[in-house]
Design an enzyme around this catalytic site. Structure first.
Site, short mmCIF file in Angstrom:
data_model
loop_
_atom_site.label_atom_id
_atom_site.label_comp_id
_atom_site.label_asym_id
_atom_site.label_seq_id
_atom_site.Cartn_x
_atom_site.Cartn_y
_atom_site.Cartn_z
N ILE A 13 0.90 -1.48 0.61
CA ILE A 13 0.07 0.06 0.03
C ILE A 13 1.00 1.28 0.19
N ASP A 34 11.83 3.41 5.31
CA ASP A 34 11.50 2.08 4.69
C ASP A 34 12.32 0.71 5.56
N SER A 86 2.54 -7.02 8.79
CA SER A 86 1.29 -7.06 8.10
C SER A 86 0.08 -7.78 7.86
N THR A 131 -6.32 -1.16 10.75
CA THR A 131 -7.02 -1.59 9.40
C THR A 131 -8.03 -2.21 10.26
N ASP A 132 -9.43 -2.90 9.54
CA ASP A 132 -10.60 -2.84 10.01
C ASP A 132 -10.27 -4.08 10.73
N GLU A 133 -9.75 -4.44 11.12
CA GLU A 133 -9.78 -6.69 12.14
C GLU A 133 -8.94 -6.20 13.46
N TYR A 156 -1.69 -10.09 14.43
CA TYR A 156 -1.25 -8.85 14.29
C TYR A 156 -2.81 -7.90 14.42
N SER A 157 -3.75 -8.53 14.43
CA SER A 157 -5.21 -7.40 15.04
C SER A 157 -5.08 -6.72 16.65
N LYS A 160 -2.10 -3.97 15.88
CA LYS A 160 -2.46 -2.91 14.88
C LYS A 160 -3.69 -1.73 16.36
N ASN A 185 -9.68 -5.33 3.59
CA ASN A 185 -8.85 -5.94 2.36
C ASN A 185 -8.60 -5.70 1.36
N PRO A 211 -4.32 -23.10 -1.92
CA PRO A 211 -4.42 -23.68 -0.58
C PRO A 211 -5.37 -22.39 -0.04
N ARG A 220 -14.23 -11.16 3.38
CA ARG A 220 -13.42 -10.33 3.33
C ARG A 220 -14.28 -8.67 2.56
N ASN A 255 -13.73 -16.11 0.45
CA ASN A 255 -12.68 -16.41 0.20
C ASN A 255 -13.36 -18.17 -1.11
P1 NAD Z 1 3.66 -4.83 3.17
O1 NAD Z 1 3.53 -5.78 4.50
O2 NAD Z 1 3.08 -4.92 2.49
O3 NAD Z 1 4.10 -3.36 3.49
C1 NAD Z 1 5.17 -2.68 4.89
C2 NAD Z 1 6.41 -2.23 5.26
O4 NAD Z 1 6.88 -1.70 5.95
C3 NAD Z 1 7.44 -3.02 4.27
O5 NAD Z 1 7.63 -2.06 2.74
C4 NAD Z 1 8.41 -2.77 4.80
O6 NAD Z 1 9.61 -2.65 4.74
C5 NAD Z 1 7.71 -1.95 5.76
N1 NAD Z 1 8.39 -2.39 7.87
C6 NAD Z 1 8.73 -2.76 7.97
N2 NAD Z 1 9.40 -3.00 8.94
C7 NAD Z 1 9.10 -1.70 9.42
C8 NAD Z 1 10.27 -1.06 10.50
N3 NAD Z 1 10.32 -1.69 11.79
N4 NAD Z 1 10.64 0.58 10.02
C9 NAD Z 1 9.96 0.42 8.92
N5 NAD Z 1 9.91 -0.17 7.84
C10 NAD Z 1 9.37 -1.61 8.28
O7 NAD Z 1 1.97 -4.12 4.32
P2 NAD Z 1 0.68 -3.42 3.90
O8 NAD Z 1 -0.15 -4.57 3.63
O9 NAD Z 1 1.18 -2.42 2.04
O10 NAD Z 1 0.03 -2.37 4.45
C11 NAD Z 1 0.83 -0.73 4.90
C12 NAD Z 1 -0.27 -0.45 6.04
O11 NAD Z 1 -1.50 -0.82 5.84
C13 NAD Z 1 0.30 -1.56 7.37
O12 NAD Z 1 0.35 -0.53 8.35
C14 NAD Z 1 -1.03 -2.58 6.99
O13 NAD Z 1 -1.15 -2.51 8.90
C15 NAD Z 1 -2.60 -1.58 7.24
N6 NAD Z 1 -3.42 -2.19 5.90
C16 NAD Z 1 -3.27 -2.87 5.49
C17 NAD Z 1 -4.61 -3.47 4.93
C18 NAD Z 1 -4.27 -4.74 3.62
O14 NAD Z 1 -4.93 -5.31 2.98
N7 NAD Z 1 -2.94 -5.21 3.28
C19 NAD Z 1 -5.40 -3.46 4.83
C20 NAD Z 1 -5.53 -2.28 5.78
C21 NAD Z 1 -4.28 -1.89 6.51
O1 DAU Z 2 -9.39 -6.44 6.67
C1 DAU Z 2 -7.39 -5.49 5.98
C2 DAU Z 2 -6.42 -7.03 6.16
O2 DAU Z 2 -5.94 -7.72 5.24
C3 DAU Z 2 -5.13 -6.27 6.73
O3 DAU Z 2 -5.26 -5.32 7.90
C4 DAU Z 2 -4.06 -7.10 6.54
O4 DAU Z 2 -2.11 -6.19 6.50
C5 DAU Z 2 -3.48 -8.29 5.39
O5 DAU Z 2 -3.03 -8.91 5.08
C6 DAU Z 2 -5.48 -9.11 5.17
O6 DAU Z 2 -5.58 -9.45 6.20
P1 DAU Z 2 -6.30 -10.97 5.90
O7 DAU Z 2 -5.74 -11.91 6.69
O8 DAU Z 2 -7.63 -10.58 5.57
O9 DAU Z 2 -5.66 -11.37 4.68
P2 DAU Z 2 -4.78 -12.33 3.84
O10 DAU Z 2 -5.01 -12.60 2.38
O11 DAU Z 2 -3.60 -13.51 4.03
O12 DAU Z 2 -6.06 -13.62 3.53
C7 DAU Z 2 -7.07 -13.29 3.20
C8 DAU Z 2 -7.88 -14.57 3.41
O13 DAU Z 2 -7.28 -15.48 2.39
C9 DAU Z 2 -8.54 -14.55 5.08
O14 DAU Z 2 -9.51 -15.46 5.52
C10 DAU Z 2 -7.47 -16.60 5.26
C11 DAU Z 2 -7.60 -16.56 3.37
N1 DAU Z 2 -6.27 -17.40 2.88
C12 DAU Z 2 -5.45 -16.79 3.10
C13 DAU Z 2 -4.45 -17.26 2.61
C14 DAU Z 2 -2.66 -16.16 2.55
C15 DAU Z 2 -6.46 -19.03 2.21
O15 DAU Z 2 -7.49 -19.20 2.74
N2 DAU Z 2 -5.15 -19.31 1.88
C16 DAU Z 2 -4.05 -18.60 1.88
O16 DAU Z 2 -2.86 -19.33 1.44
#
Ligand code: NAD
Ligand code: DAU
Length: 349
Positions: A13, A34, A86, A131-133, A156-157, A160, A185, A211, A220, A255
């Site tokens: 993101i 970063d 994350s 996050t919504d989690e 994780y949640s 957060k 998500n 998987p 989601r 899913n």
């Molecule tokens: P990501 O894992 O892709 O990226 C995380 C980034 O943070 C990476 O570039 C990593 O190098 C950097 N990082 C990790 N630890 C660090 C540290 N100690 N110091 C400096 N940098 C560090 O994550 P993402 O999916 O892009 O999520 C970004 C943010 O958005 C997170 O805070 C996550 O909780 C939040 N978020 C993610 C989602 C989602 O669906 N991915 C949804 C809602 C909120």
């Molecule tokens: O809701 C926001 C969150 O969404 C963010 O805060 C998190 O950073 C982000 O990782 C994401 O969390 P989820 O756990 O929902 O995402 P993930 O892609 O890991 O999994 C999505 C759904 O799919 C979840 O119900 C678990 C399932 N899953 C995931 C993987 C990796 C599978 O069934 N198989 C898999 O291999």
């Protein structure tokens, strides 16, 4: 003019947020901080890395002296804090890393901003991305609003949720100008293939098992990542200090239906027989503490600030698959080396 620190800008993101602000606001200065963990990849920002309003700093937010020094020398007026561990599955395997980065790292940044701003809070903003989690899990009915009590289930949640509480505490105790958004998500280009959608795209490409945890019944709410970057822009410029905004895509999917849709899109795009990839769907042991359903009410953001998601999931998923197929080298590079060890350990059973 703004002087913005984006943390975690080399991640999924964060790279979209950095690209958005660098391109849309040439007179803003954007510093991307970063640590470049396994999830951080400067390749995600190749197209903007030479822009004059952008620069990169490699640093770790768990390093308090480094954060203080940076804030003392750089005169940031705005922080967009995305850096985090994350991935839920990794948090189950190693919770402490999530406490260190997500809780301690956030507190380090809050302290550094508070010390640098020293009570002169006008035109300053600490924007925390969450996050919504944090709200826990829904049954088949219901929706998360900004007033839903926190009830996190995974390490994780929980980390957060803790970081959100610290951000609010710094607002309430010290008057730090903060805002928080809690998003559903995200999906789209540059997502690391530990997450469901890019992992399944990668496995379909390589004709590997797909998987699905448990029965695949978990739901989601999916948001196109560029819509998230747009929402962050709107909240940064128009959001009220001390407020929280939910961001969601109004796109709830089970899913198993996401995986089946990916199979059918990819069979068509790869010229394979319809149904070939779906035969590789494999139900595996469920995630511990697996939240059944997330659904987000983003009407506050939509009604008060005028944001809404631009595309529906089916269209966004087509675009996502196209991006991964056109950027196979990116996928190959991020799945070589350490990823294979992670994958083998995670999906051993
Ligand atoms: P990501 O894992 O892709 O990226 C995380 C980034 O943070 C990476 O570039 C990593 O190098 C950097 N990082 C990790 N630890 C660090 C540290 N100690 N110091 C400096 N940098 C560090 O994550 P993402 O999916 O892009 O999520 C970004 C943010 O958005 C997170 O805070 C996550 O909780 C939040 N978020 C993610 C989602 C989602 O669906 N991915 C949804 C809602 C909120
Ligand atoms: O809701 C926001 C969150 O969404 C963010 O805060 C998190 O950073 C982000 O990782 C994401 O969390 P989820 O756990 O929902 O995402 P993930 O892609 O890991 O999994 C999505 C759904 O799919 C979840 O119900 C678990 C399932 N899953 C995931 C993987 C990796 C599978 O069934 N198989 C898999 O291999």
């Amino acid at each position: 003019m703004k002087n913005i620190l984006v943390t975690g800008g080399a991640g999924f993101i964060g790279s979209h947020v950095v690209r958005h602000f660098v391109n849309r606001y040439p007179d803003y200065r954007i510093t991307n901080l970063d640590a470049l963990t396994y999830a951080g990849n400067l390749e995600n920002l190749r197209d903007i890395e030479n822009k004059p309003n952008y620069r990169f700093v490699r640093a770790d937010i768990t390093d308090a002296p480094a954060m203080n020094e940076l804030f003392q020398t750089e005169s940031f007026d705005t922080v967009i804090h995305l850096a985090a561990e994350s991935h839920v599955d990794r948090s189950i395997a190693n919770p402490t890393a999530f406490v260190m980065t997500n809780v301690l790292g956030t507190v380090n940044l809050l302290n550094a901003a508070r010390a640098a701003w020293d009570g002169a809070f006008e035109n300053k903003l600490f924007y925390h991305i969450s996050t919504d989690e944090v709200y826990g899990a829904l049954g088949t009915e219901g929706i998360f609003t900004e007033k839903t009590p926190y009830d996190p289930h995974s390490p994780y949640s929980a980390s957060k949720a803790s970081s959100d509480h610290f951000v609010r505490a710094y607002h309430d105790t010290y008057g730090l100008p903060t805002v928080i958004s809690n998003c559903s998500n995200n999906y789209g280009p540059y997502q690391f293939p530990e997450k469901l959608i890019p992992l399944v795209i990668n496995n379909i490409s390589h004709r590997k098992p797909l998987p699905v945890y448990g029965k695949g019944e978990n739901v989601r709410d999916w948001l196109w990542v560029i819509d998230h970057a747009e929402a962050i822009d709107v909240i940064l410029h128009k959001g009220e200090i001390g407020e929280t905004y939910n961001i969601g895509g109004n796109n709830e999917w089970k899913n198993i239906d996401v995986v089946k849709l990916l199979c059918s899109i990819m069979d068509r795009k790869l010229g394979r027989n319809e149904g070939e990839s779906a035969e590789r769907i494999t139900y595996v042991t469920d995630r511990a503490g697996h939240d059944l359903r997330y659904a987000i009410d983003s009407s506050k953001l939509q009604n008060e600030l005028g944001w809404s998601p631009s595309i529906q999931f089916e269209e966004g998923l087509e675009k996502t698959v196209d991006w991964y197929l056109q950027n196979r080298e990116w996928l190959e590079r991020v799945t070589s080396g350490e990823y294979q060890t992670y994958y083998d350990e995670m999906y051993a059973s």
